[in-house]
Design a protein around this motif. Structure first.
Motif, short mmCIF file in Angstrom:
data_model
loop_
_atom_site.label_atom_id
_atom_site.label_comp_id
_atom_site.label_asym_id
_atom_site.label_seq_id
_atom_site.Cartn_x
_atom_site.Cartn_y
_atom_site.Cartn_z
N ALA A 183 0.83 -1.21 0.00
CA ALA A 183 0.00 0.00 0.00
C ALA A 183 0.86 1.26 0.00
CB ALA A 183 -0.93 -0.01 1.21
N ALA A 184 1.94 1.24 0.76
CA ALA A 184 2.83 2.40 0.78
C ALA A 184 3.47 2.61 -0.58
CB ALA A 184 3.89 2.21 1.86
N ALA A 185 3.93 1.53 -1.20
CA ALA A 185 4.56 1.64 -2.52
C ALA A 185 3.57 2.12 -3.58
CB ALA A 185 5.15 0.29 -2.92
N ALA A 186 2.30 1.74 -3.42
CA ALA A 186 1.28 2.13 -4.40
C ALA A 186 0.67 3.49 -4.08
CB ALA A 186 0.18 1.07 -4.43
N GLY A 187 1.05 4.09 -2.96
CA GLY A 187 0.52 5.39 -2.59
C GLY A 187 -0.92 5.36 -2.11
N LEU A 188 -1.32 4.23 -1.53
CA LEU A 188 -2.70 4.08 -1.07
C LEU A 188 -2.89 4.68 0.32
CD1 LEU A 188 -3.45 0.39 -2.13
CD2 LEU A 188 -3.83 2.49 -3.45
N SER A 189 -4.08 5.21 0.54
CA SER A 189 -4.46 5.71 1.85
C SER A 189 -5.64 4.91 2.37
CB SER A 189 -4.86 7.19 1.76
OG SER A 189 -5.49 7.61 2.96
N ARG A 190 -5.60 4.54 3.62
CA ARG A 190 -6.72 3.78 4.20
C ARG A 190 -7.96 4.64 4.38
NH1 ARG A 190 -4.83 -0.96 8.27
NH2 ARG A 190 -6.83 -1.72 7.51
N SER A 191 -7.83 5.95 4.19
CA SER A 191 -9.00 6.84 4.31
C SER A 191 -9.83 6.84 3.03
CB SER A 191 -8.54 8.26 4.62
OG SER A 191 -7.82 8.81 3.54
N ARG A 192 -9.30 6.29 1.95
CA ARG A 192 -10.04 6.20 0.69
C ARG A 192 -10.47 4.76 0.45
NH1 ARG A 192 -5.31 8.89 -1.35
NH2 ARG A 192 -5.60 11.16 -1.46
N ARG A 193 -11.55 4.59 -0.31
CA ARG A 193 -11.96 3.27 -0.76
C ARG A 193 -11.15 2.91 -2.00
NH1 ARG A 193 -14.95 0.53 2.77
NH2 ARG A 193 -16.52 -0.23 1.31
N THR A 194 -10.84 1.63 -2.13
CA THR A 194 -9.94 1.19 -3.20
C THR A 194 -10.69 0.33 -4.22
OG1 THR A 194 -8.06 1.20 -1.67
CG2 THR A 194 -7.80 -0.03 -3.72
N LEU A 195 -10.58 0.73 -5.48
CA LEU A 195 -11.12 -0.02 -6.60
C LEU A 195 -9.98 -0.73 -7.30
CD1 LEU A 195 -13.44 -0.69 -8.66
CD2 LEU A 195 -12.74 1.38 -9.91
N LEU A 196 -10.06 -2.05 -7.40
CA LEU A 196 -9.09 -2.85 -8.14
C LEU A 196 -9.69 -3.19 -9.50
CD1 LEU A 196 -6.58 -4.68 -8.51
CD2 LEU A 196 -7.81 -6.46 -7.23
N VAL A 197 -8.90 -2.94 -10.56
CA VAL A 197 -9.37 -3.16 -11.92
C VAL A 197 -8.37 -4.05 -12.65
CG1 VAL A 197 -9.99 -2.08 -14.12
CG2 VAL A 197 -10.42 -0.87 -11.96
N PHE A 198 -8.86 -5.09 -13.32
CA PHE A 198 -8.01 -5.86 -14.23
C PHE A 198 -8.89 -6.55 -15.26
CE2 PHE A 198 -8.76 -8.55 -10.52
CZ PHE A 198 -9.17 -9.77 -11.07
N GLY A 199 -8.29 -6.81 -16.44
CA GLY A 199 -9.07 -7.36 -17.53
C GLY A 199 -8.63 -8.71 -18.02
N GLY A 200 -7.57 -9.28 -17.41
CA GLY A 200 -7.11 -10.59 -17.84
C GLY A 200 -6.27 -10.52 -19.09
N GLU A 329 -21.95 5.98 -12.48
CA GLU A 329 -23.15 5.86 -11.64
C GLU A 329 -23.01 4.74 -10.62
OE1 GLU A 329 -27.99 5.12 -12.14
OE2 GLU A 329 -26.71 5.30 -13.90
N ILE A 330 -22.46 3.60 -11.07
CA ILE A 330 -22.26 2.48 -10.15
C ILE A 330 -21.33 2.87 -9.02
CG2 ILE A 330 -21.18 0.20 -9.96
CD1 ILE A 330 -22.28 -0.40 -12.77
N LEU A 331 -20.22 3.52 -9.35
CA LEU A 331 -19.23 3.86 -8.32
C LEU A 331 -19.75 4.92 -7.37
CD1 LEU A 331 -15.97 3.79 -10.47
CD2 LEU A 331 -16.86 2.03 -8.92
N HIS A 332 -20.50 5.90 -7.88
CA HIS A 332 -21.14 6.87 -6.98
C HIS A 332 -22.11 6.16 -6.04
CE1 HIS A 332 -19.61 10.09 -9.64
NE2 HIS A 332 -19.88 10.91 -8.64
N GLY A 333 -22.88 5.21 -6.58
CA GLY A 333 -23.83 4.47 -5.76
C GLY A 333 -23.14 3.61 -4.71
N TRP A 334 -22.03 2.99 -5.09
CA TRP A 334 -21.25 2.17 -4.15
C TRP A 334 -20.78 2.99 -2.96
CZ3 TRP A 334 -15.48 2.23 -4.81
CH2 TRP A 334 -14.83 1.46 -3.82
N LEU A 335 -20.25 4.19 -3.23
CA LEU A 335 -19.75 5.03 -2.13
C LEU A 335 -20.89 5.56 -1.27
CD1 LEU A 335 -16.96 6.95 -4.06
CD2 LEU A 335 -16.64 5.18 -2.33
N ALA A 336 -22.02 5.84 -1.90
CA ALA A 336 -23.16 6.37 -1.15
C ALA A 336 -23.81 5.30 -0.28
CB ALA A 336 -24.18 6.97 -2.11
N ASP A 337 -23.86 4.06 -0.80
CA ASP A 337 -24.52 2.97 -0.07
C ASP A 337 -23.76 1.68 -0.30
OD1 ASP A 337 -26.23 1.30 1.27
OD2 ASP A 337 -27.80 1.33 -0.28
N PRO A 338 -22.71 1.43 0.50
CA PRO A 338 -21.90 0.22 0.29
C PRO A 338 -22.55 -1.06 0.77
CG PRO A 338 -21.08 1.46 2.17
CD PRO A 338 -22.16 2.30 1.54
N GLY A 339 -23.69 -0.96 1.47
CA GLY A 339 -24.32 -2.13 2.07
C GLY A 339 -24.54 -3.29 1.11
#
Length: 375
Positions: A183-200, A329-339
């Motif tokens: 996480a430190a090498a990738a510059g990630l902060s635990r205060s943000r939500r993390t989206l992992l993306v890959f396509g194979g 829209e999906i990502l806004h909805g995820w952050l607004a209501d992660p349940g």
């Protein structure tokens, strides 16, 4: 008495890496294991097996014809591949042969039939591939990574064993610790939500373009979300610029050998519908937006996605429906209501089988003949 097991594998890493996991588990149980590898990656796979201390033999393979000339040559090529595999099976005298799917395994599976060797199969996808469907006519049983979709033709008994995954993934998921150094090498902060993306290996371009076009629509989320993006390419300048212009923290790489760190850091995953990826999501208990690759053989990725979506374990998003506006829209909805996504994560985690290699090894050993010479 030591059991002798041969494993017919080859093709892509999705077939071969589970092979290694099963072979190591069989060795742990004192079985004598030999891999019969075939296909265009056979030489590299034989070297990988050797590095793992596993015996491996390269055998010829054949592909289904794709034209008139290849159709004319096909019977002779297929017969030659089966004869070569049969010579190896006679020499090894395995008591069980495990076929891992793909046409790379077909010659050895046919050789097992002709030599009277019990055949066990492993199927990764929810729609059984053509090679395994054919071999299921004489197989004793098949271990499944995912439940098969309704109507999938199979001619032998099946048992759900899960997808054998690399030991490093299984151990990381068991521990479940935040990957501090990564996480430190990738510059990630635990205060943000993390989206992992890959396509194979085959489906990355569409996913990469989708994220590049979506990035400007996510500028308002820059303080709340960060991205880990494995692109499958070194041509990432346009994507990096799109993330930069939107003010998004993004770690972009071609690939990540230790992908377990990315899974541990992720809160949501956007990926294709390959069986290995879906079983890794289950292992780590990660909510996911799954965009099946529509050109995958017999549309098997859609079958995989439908099986999990029916269990409320993923969000199935067909490629024909995917758009930058829709993803934003999906990502806004995820952050607004992660349940709902947290519920999906729990549902997919319940499907995990971290002991899949153990289950498959046991399945093979169950079919070692009771009456054995010298036993």
């Amino acid at each position: 008495m030591t059991a002798r097991i041969a494993i017919a594998s080859g093709g892509t890493g999705g077939h071969f890496y589970p092979t290694l996991a099963i072979a190591r588990e069989l060795q742990r149980r004192d079985a004598e294991v030999t891999l019969l590898v075939a296909g265009r990656h056979a030489a590299a796979q034989r070297a990988l097996a050797s590095a793992e201390g596993l015996a491996a033999i390269e055998v010829p393979s054949f592909r289904m014809p794709d034209g008139v000339l290849s159709a004319l040559a096909f019977p002779w090529r297929a017969a030659a591949a089966v004869r070569a595999a049969r010579r190896e099976v006679r020499s090894l005298k395995p008591e069980v042969l495990l076929g891992m799917g793909s046409f790379a395994a077909v010659p050895a599976c046919l050789a097992a039939r002709r030599e009277g060797v019990p055949l066990v199969l492993h199927e990764g996808n929810a729609w059984m591939g053509r090679a395994n469907r054919a071999a299921s006519r004489w197989a004793r049983c098949a271990g499944l990574s995912l439940p098969l979709v309704e109507g999938c033709p199979v001619h032998c008994p099946t048992v759900t064993t899960g997808m054998p995954l690399r030991a490093a993934l299984v151990e990381a998921a068991r521990v479940g610790a935040w990957p501090e150094a990564f996480a430190a090498a990738a510059g990630l902060s635990r205060s943000r939500r993390t989206l992992l993306v890959f396509g194979g290996s085959q489906g990355a371009r569409f996913i990469n373009d989708l994220l590049r076009q979506t990035a400007p629509l996510l500028a308002a989320l820059a303080e709340r979300v960060q991205v880990l993006h494995l692109t499958g390419t070194d041509d990432n300048a346009a994507l990096l610029e799109a993330y930069r212009a939107a003010g998004l923290t993004a770690w972009v790489r071609r690939s990540e050998a230790d992908i377990q760190h990315a899974y541990l850091a992720a809160d949501l995953v956007l990926c294709r519908g390959g069986a290995s990826s879906l079983c890794e999501l289950a292992l780590f208990g990660k909510a996911a937006i799954v965009v099946p690759l529509p050109t995958a053989a017999e549309d098997h990725q859609t079958a995989n996605a439908r099986v999990l979506a029916a269990r409320q374990a993923i969000r199935h998003w067909p490629q024909r429906e995917a758009s930058p506006a829709g993803l934003a829209e999906i990502l806004h909805g995820w952050l607004a209501d992660p349940g709902p996504y947290e519920a999906q994560a729990r549902a997919i985690r319940a499907l995990a089988m971290p002991d899949a290699a153990t289950r498959m090894a046991a399945l093979c050993l169950e079919h070692v003949p009771a009456a054995r010479p010298g036993a």
